[in-house]
Scaffold this motif. Sequence first.
Motif, PDB file in Angstrom:
ATOM      1  N   ILE A 157      -1.873   5.229  -4.638  1.00 44.19           N
ATOM      2  CA  ILE A 157      -1.682   5.389  -3.198  1.00 44.19           C
ATOM      3  C   ILE A 157      -0.217   5.099  -2.919  1.00 44.19           C
ATOM      4  O   ILE A 157       0.272   3.992  -3.171  1.00 44.19           O
ATOM      5  N   ALA A 216      -3.499  16.178  -1.339  1.00 46.00           N
ATOM      6  CA  ALA A 216      -3.708  14.729  -1.241  1.00 46.00           C
ATOM      7  C   ALA A 216      -3.731  14.330   0.230  1.00 46.00           C
ATOM      8  O   ALA A 216      -2.763  14.584   0.949  1.00 46.00           O
ATOM      9  N   ALA A 243     -10.511   6.785   3.437  1.00 41.94           N
ATOM     10  CA  ALA A 243     -10.232   8.153   2.988  1.00 41.94           C
ATOM     11  C   ALA A 243     -10.249   8.260   1.468  1.00 41.94           C
ATOM     12  O   ALA A 243     -10.489   9.339   0.915  1.00 41.94           O
ATOM     13  N   TRP A 244      -9.984   7.124   0.803  1.00 39.96           N
ATOM     14  CA  TRP A 244      -9.923   7.150  -0.662  1.00 39.96           C
ATOM     15  C   TRP A 244     -11.282   6.974  -1.318  1.00 39.96           C
ATOM     16  O   TRP A 244     -11.673   7.753  -2.187  1.00 39.96           O
ATOM     17  N   ARG A 245     -12.035   5.943  -0.884  1.00 34.80           N
ATOM     18  CA  ARG A 245     -13.310   5.643  -1.516  1.00 34.80           C
ATOM     19  C   ARG A 245     -14.311   5.126  -0.505  1.00 34.80           C
ATOM     20  O   ARG A 245     -13.953   4.577   0.533  1.00 34.80           O
ATOM     21  N   VAL A 290      -6.566   0.677  -8.931  1.00 36.70           N
ATOM     22  CA  VAL A 290      -5.709   1.413  -8.006  1.00 36.70           C
ATOM     23  C   VAL A 290      -4.278   0.898  -8.137  1.00 36.70           C
ATOM     24  O   VAL A 290      -4.050  -0.262  -8.485  1.00 36.70           O
ATOM     25  N   ALA A 347      -3.327  10.021  -5.280  1.00 40.31           N
ATOM     26  CA  ALA A 347      -4.663  10.167  -4.703  1.00 40.31           C
ATOM     27  C   ALA A 347      -4.582  10.239  -3.182  1.00 40.31           C
ATOM     28  O   ALA A 347      -5.410  10.880  -2.531  1.00 40.31           O
ATOM     29  N   LEU A 348      -3.562   9.595  -2.642  1.00 44.24           N
ATOM     30  CA  LEU A 348      -3.438   9.447  -1.200  1.00 44.24           C
ATOM     31  C   LEU A 348      -1.995   9.099  -0.898  1.00 44.24           C
ATOM     32  O   LEU A 348      -1.332   8.424  -1.691  1.00 44.24           O
ATOM     33  N   THR A 349      -1.488   9.554   0.238  1.00 45.75           N
ATOM     34  CA  THR A 349      -0.196   9.070   0.717  1.00 45.75           C
ATOM     35  C   THR A 349      -0.392   8.436   2.086  1.00 45.75           C
ATOM     36  O   THR A 349      -1.312   8.789   2.832  1.00 45.75           O
ATOM     37  N   ALA A 354      -6.957   4.293   5.380  1.00 48.65           N
ATOM     38  CA  ALA A 354      -6.546   4.814   4.071  1.00 48.65           C
ATOM     39  C   ALA A 354      -7.600   4.545   3.014  1.00 48.65           C
ATOM     40  O   ALA A 354      -7.957   5.438   2.233  1.00 48.65           O
ATOM     41  N   MET A 355      -8.112   3.332   2.984  1.00 48.07           N
ATOM     42  CA  MET A 355      -9.117   3.006   1.977  1.00 48.07           C
ATOM     43  C   MET A 355     -10.422   3.768   2.224  1.00 48.07           C
ATOM     44  O   MET A 355     -11.117   4.153   1.279  1.00 48.07           O
ATOM     45  N   PRO A 358      -5.612   5.644 -10.088  1.00 48.85           N
ATOM     46  CA  PRO A 358      -5.291   6.360  -8.852  1.00 48.85           C
ATOM     47  C   PRO A 358      -4.160   5.677  -8.085  1.00 48.85           C
ATOM     48  O   PRO A 358      -4.142   4.454  -7.940  1.00 48.85           O
TER      49      PRO A 358
END
Length: 449
Positions: free
Chosen positions: A69, A212, A288-290, A157, A178-180, A285-286, A67
């Motif tokens: 970022i 995303a 929002a990701w996991r 990641v 996965a994320l911006t 951010a983290m 994934p």
Amino acid sequence: MRDWVLSTPSRTAPIPNPQSPIAPEDRAQLTFERLFGPEFGHGKTFDLPRLKAALHALGAPQLRLPPVIHIAGTNGKGSTIAFMRAIAEAAGLRVHAFTKPHLFALRERFLVAGDVASDDALIGAAERVASVSTELTQFDAQAAAALLLFSEAPAGVVLLETGMGGRDDSTNVIENAALTVITPIALDHQVELGPRLADIAAHKAGILKPAAPALVARQQDAAREIIEARAEAIGAPLLRQGVEWDAYAHAGRLVVQTETRVLDLPPPTLAGAHQIDNAGLACAAMLAWRDLPDEAFADGVAGARLQARLQPLTRGPLSAPIRATGGEVWVDGAHNAHGAQALARALHAMQRRRPAPTIAVVGMRARKDADSFIGAIAGAVNHVIGVPLSEAHVAPVMMTAICDLFGIESSAAPSFEAAMQNAAQFPAPRVLICGSFLLAAEALRVESG
């Protein structure tokens, strides 16, 4: 501010200029330059289709990654990534990261499964990229080499930092992030990205991807409006600081609050109030990701390390003469007005804790806006000492002319060593070395002995 007077040396700082030692040879950097030309001033066009074609010939490594970022912005990218990396590693994840700039050697930009890439690994990757195209820019080739290395090593990641802008940046070959993440946007690189904040924001917002989540730091209105319009146009869910999440200092701790979770964390290890926002953005951010445990966030925020971000120098020969008088030395790579504003706030906070003459030793690359940088830091310093750099730079005498416009006492030194000798003549001074990562690297190299 209180006026502190320096009687000698004079404004022209007539101090001898001993020859600085030559840095060790950077084999990987020399290889990239030999194969692809210089990183700057190369005359090649920026061409993402050309890079994508080269990646296809290499087996499309950008499609075989953990994934991703993807991080863009003007300031705070490096610090935010440092916090994100520390959080991920505290959660037991291996991390790939591609960042810039480096301080001492090109390989610092390439973190592969938690370890800095070796020169041999980088040279091998560069040669593989060159085997399919030598028409790439050097930064294109660096990005391609990073993606190759990342695709061939397991990790949890990838933290991918843009080089400049976003929309046309070499790292924007990633199609399914996965994320911006977008850190604060300000004026910088106007020649390449456009003269207005909105122009620059349009480039940065180019990394947003449909579906995303996009984590966005607090922005000026002109930048925020561009980001929001781009997100709406492509269907990227926005998570904005001050709206869907926030971060703030409270009772000596860092609080990060989202719509579903609150983290009560130790303060960031990196100095300066701006690191509250950077650490908060990394945490948001983290989150929002996991779904990571609270302990990972606490350990990451308290354990992140990054050189040349308001870093105190406390043990080496560079800072020793100033420390011997009760003074202090700090080094920071800030090189634009937005970064200088953050430094000014930090200096004011330090001044409240210990009043002292504040001396800025400033060296800036020729392509940077020295006027806006010095103007932003003017109210927080008593004296500026302009120094030369080893590459094309703003002349120290030009810096003194700029300081005159802002009413700041200044002097021009023929070398960094001369500037530090000059600064040591103030009573127990607070010395800030800033204006360029090139100067920051020189300071850290001398301090390490």
